[in-house]
Scaffold this active site. Structure first.
Site, PDB file in Angstrom:
ATOM      1  N   HIS A 148      47.337  44.081  44.240  1.00 26.28           N
ATOM      2  CA  HIS A 148      47.244  43.142  43.091  1.00 26.28           C
ATOM      3  C   HIS A 148      46.141  43.856  43.073  1.00 26.28           C
ATOM      4  CE1 HIS A 148      46.135  40.716  39.455  1.00 26.28           C
ATOM      5  NE2 HIS A 148      45.027  40.500  39.947  1.00 26.28           N
ATOM      6  N   GLU A 149      45.133  43.915  43.642  1.00 24.46           N
ATOM      7  CA  GLU A 149      43.671  44.433  43.426  1.00 24.46           C
ATOM      8  C   GLU A 149      43.478  46.136  43.357  1.00 24.46           C
ATOM      9  OE1 GLU A 149      41.117  42.647  43.404  1.00 24.46           O
ATOM     10  OE2 GLU A 149      42.184  40.677  42.902  1.00 24.46           O
TER      11      GLU A 149
ATOM     12  N   HIS B  57      43.782  51.283  37.390  1.00 25.67           N
ATOM     13  CA  HIS B  57      42.742  52.147  36.289  1.00 25.67           C
ATOM     14  C   HIS B  57      41.197  52.088  36.552  1.00 25.67           C
ATOM     15  CE1 HIS B  57      43.184  48.435  32.325  1.00 25.67           C
ATOM     16  NE2 HIS B  57      42.449  50.007  32.112  1.00 25.67           N
TER      17      HIS B  57
ATOM     18  N   HIS C 203      44.074  47.414  39.787  1.00 27.05           N
ATOM     19  CA  HIS C 203      42.407  47.473  39.145  1.00 27.05           C
ATOM     20  C   HIS C 203      42.043  49.206  39.635  1.00 27.05           C
ATOM     21  CE1 HIS C 203      42.353  42.943  37.595  1.00 27.05           C
ATOM     22  NE2 HIS C 203      42.913  42.680  38.700  1.00 27.05           N
TER      23      HIS C 203
END
Length: 676
Positions: free
Chosen positions: A464-465, A471, A468
């Site tokens: 998940h992290e 991104h 980011h």
């Protein structure tokens, strides 16, 4: 000018020189940088020349470079590696930084210059950046009377100070909430490594020969799924639940109640009925009603499923002649047993396959190479802010270097709870900057060189992290304000949630799930069980998240100050009103330690996780229908989602990617809340 915070770092991509940065550098750097930025703002606001994009918008965008450099280093340290000196500086400067922000966005001369620019003469990122700043001015109160601007400045200063105070109190509460045990019989069910880690924590805290279990920021605690001693579970859970409501220096209630009132006053000054109405104007949802509608549509089937799960657990307890009613501290322990009975799968079976560094390098990095062609090389030469931090250089598909990436894995007393991604340096073509990114986690540090084994939930958090991080890595903008993760709250979690699916990609999973002792890959039979159990316990997981999201919206939807009540009363009544006061399923964050909304920037925004998850399930369905997380599909995701930052209309970008607007059905189906 020997202050390293006031000089462009000579390290690759301006990575922070942590070996040179000392606590005593921050205050003089802030003083110099604030004064310097004030002068820059004055020049822009008082420029006698006609306002243009270059002399006004761009001038503001590239101003305050020293301040950005100093604050990005500072706030990462206060979040991940703080100390009393840094906490004092943070408290001192919170209202100063707030006032500085107001000097910009409540500056009538500056606002007039922005309004004088003809938007029709601009295009692309230049136009988007100008619109972005105009919205910032308007949301800040640039159209208010001078008297109301003074009121707004006062409120903003108080809120900044209170937000910092809340964070520092919560750090104290978390530290004080750690639970001490005298002997190993209290810790029955834990592995030898977990007991060794608890012993090491106690020794570090000056309690040699005892065992200390620290708290994570959520209500439920990871070890509750393993602890077989019910009294121990109850003690640990209650310490978590009551950590910040003990009438001591870690009690946050008075602070957060003041913040809720001030936020309402701020919204009222802006002509809005409540804070949520003001806050959501620049989000994907636009209005609280739209956000609450999504939460409500998911809440009904989620609570229904949680009640079915609760009955299954109670039946199991009764079949074992437990003689007690299911309580929150029992849920994880017995749901593990239900999972074993239903799917022949338990956490202790799979944990040995998830060693932290292996999951990172052979899982997260392997998936990134498979999906996007990027590779990683460890950089032991780069200075770090704590010995546990590791650094990597990132390379694109063409072999060219594109970024520096840090990871900070382990929990510490001086680290905020949770996991997050930050930029030390934001990508910008105009400034010729490449991204420098950090992911921060709170995994338990193993003792005595034992392997760092993590749960599958923790594996998901890693992916998940890193979503980011992707991104941020693939940002392709001219201006930092539109770059990478600088997007609405209810969109920013979308790329990170999509990346979670990579953890269960068959090729990826077989590559990283390696038994730490035997070095054998996870057997297919176990993979099948993990996948089959994917929607297990989802009623609980979704309900606890929706309870927290609804609680956040309730605090920020109050329209009269007289409607606020003492924290615990307000919380109970709000959850009761929306059908989310389920005794066995406590909210993921209890109001007194709900850091996301009081000090973490998610005020009236915690619904964003559910909104983004709905985007994620829509996009994942599209990928599955088109061959899965293939290189071609991921490159398409990079083109439409990961690389555009906030430089385009994000609703349109999403629609362009999957061919239709967001629907709720994929969420309900993927979460196992619907058969459709």
């Amino acid at each position: 000018m020997t202050n390293p915070l006031l000089q462009k770092s000579e390290l690759q991509y301006q990575a922070p020189p942590f070996n040179l940065i000392k606590d005593e550098h921050f205050k003089p750097a802030f003083e110099y940088a604030l004064n310097s930025h004030d002068n820059e703002i004055d020049k822009i606001a008082n420029n006698p020349a006609k306002a243009t994009f270059q002399n006004t918008v761009l001038a503001l965008e590239i101003s305050g470079i020293d301040l950005s450099r100093a604050t990005s280093a500072f706030y990462n340290l206060t979040g991940a590696n703080t100390n009393p000196t840094l906490q004092d500086i943070e408290a001192e400067y919170a209202p100063i930084f707030s006032a500085h922000n107001d000097k910009i966005y409540l500056n009538s001369k500056l606002y007039k210059r922005f309004k004088a620019i003809n938007l029709n003469s601009l295009k692309g990122e230049d136009k988007k950046l100008t619109e972005y700043y105009l919205q910032l001015f308007e949301l800040a109160g640039a159209n208010l009377s001078e008297a109301d601007k003074d009121k707004m400045k006062k409120i903003n200063g108080e809120l900044a100070s209170l937000g910092t105070l809340f964070g520092n109190k919560l750090l104290t509460a978390r530290k004080n909430g750690a639970v001490l045990f005298d002997n190993t019989t209290d810790l029955a069910g834990l592995s030898a490594n977990e007991i060794a880690a608890a012993k090491a924590s106690a020794t570090e805290a000056g309690q040699d020969g005892k065992y200390l279990i620290g708290l994570l920021n959520t209500t439920q605690q990871p070890l509750l799924s393993s602890l077989s001693n019910r009294a121990t579970r109850e003690k640990l859970f209650k310490s978590s639940w009551t950590r910040a409501e003990k009438n001591d220096d870690g009690d946050t209630r008075e602070v957060l109640e003041k913040m809720a009132r001030l936020r309402l006053q701020k919204a009222n000054l802006m002509g809005k009925k409540n804070y949520a109405e003001w806050k959501l104007q620049d989000q994907m949802a636009k209005t609280p009603a739209v956000a609450m509608d999504l939460l409500a549509k998911i809440a009904t089937p989620a609570v229904a499923k949680a009640k079915v799960e609760a009955k299954e657990i109670q039946d199991l307890i009764d079949s074992q002649n437990g003689g007690f009613k299911l309580e929150p501290w029992d849920w994880d322990f017995y749901s593990e047993q239900v999972r074993k009975a239903k799917y022949d799968l338990d956490e202790s079976q799979i944990k040995p396959y998830f060693e932290l560094t292996t999951v990172l390098e052979k899982g997260v990095f392997f998936a990134a190479k498979k999906m996007y062609g990027i590779t990683f090389k460890e950089r032991k030469d780069l200075p770090v802010y704590n010995q546990d931090v590791v650094a990597y250089e990132v390379f694109g598909n063409d072999g060219k270097s594109i970024a520096i990436y840090y990871l900070d894995f382990y929990t510490r007393d001086n680290k905020s709870g949770g996991a997050w991604m930050n930029n030390f340096v934001n990508q910008s073509h105009f400034l010729k900057q490449k991204p420098v990114i950090v992911n921060v986690y709170n995994f338990s540090k193993p003792a005595n060189d034992n392997p760092s084994l993590i749960s599958f939930d923790d594996v998901t958090t890693l992916f998940h992290e890193f979503g980011h991080t992707l991104h941020g890595l693939f940002a392709d903008q001219n201006y930092t304000s539109l770059s990478g993760t600088s997007v609405p709250r209810d969109y920013v979690e979308f790329p990170s949630q999509i990346n979670e699916h990579a953890a269960l990609d068959p090729e990826v999973l077989k590559n990283y799930a390696i038994h730490y002792k035997t070095k054998e890959a996870i057997p297919q039979e176990l993979i099948d069980k993990i996948k089959k159990a994917d929607t297990f316990n989802k009623g609980y997981v979704v309900t606890e998240l929706l309870a927290a999201s609804t609680l956040d919206m309730a605090w920020h939807s109050v329209e009269k100050e007289s409607d606020f009540k003492p924290t615990l009363v307000f919380e109970n009544e709000a959850l009761q009103k929306y059908g989310l006061l389920v005794n066995e399923v406590p909210t993921r964050y209890h109001t007194p330690y709900f850091a996301h909304i009081w000090s973490g920037g998610y005020s009236a925004g915690y619904y964003a996780y559910t909104w983004s998850k709905t985007l994620d399930y829509n996009a994942f369905d599209w990928m599955q229908a088109n061959g899965g997380m293939t290189r071609e599909n991921c490159e398409r995701f990079r083109k439409y989602i990961l690389s555009v930052g906030n430089s385009v209309d994000l609703n349109k970008a999403f629609k362009d990617f999957i061919g239709h607007e967001m629907k709720i059905e994929p969420y309900l189906r993927n979460a196992g809340l619907s058969d459709k």
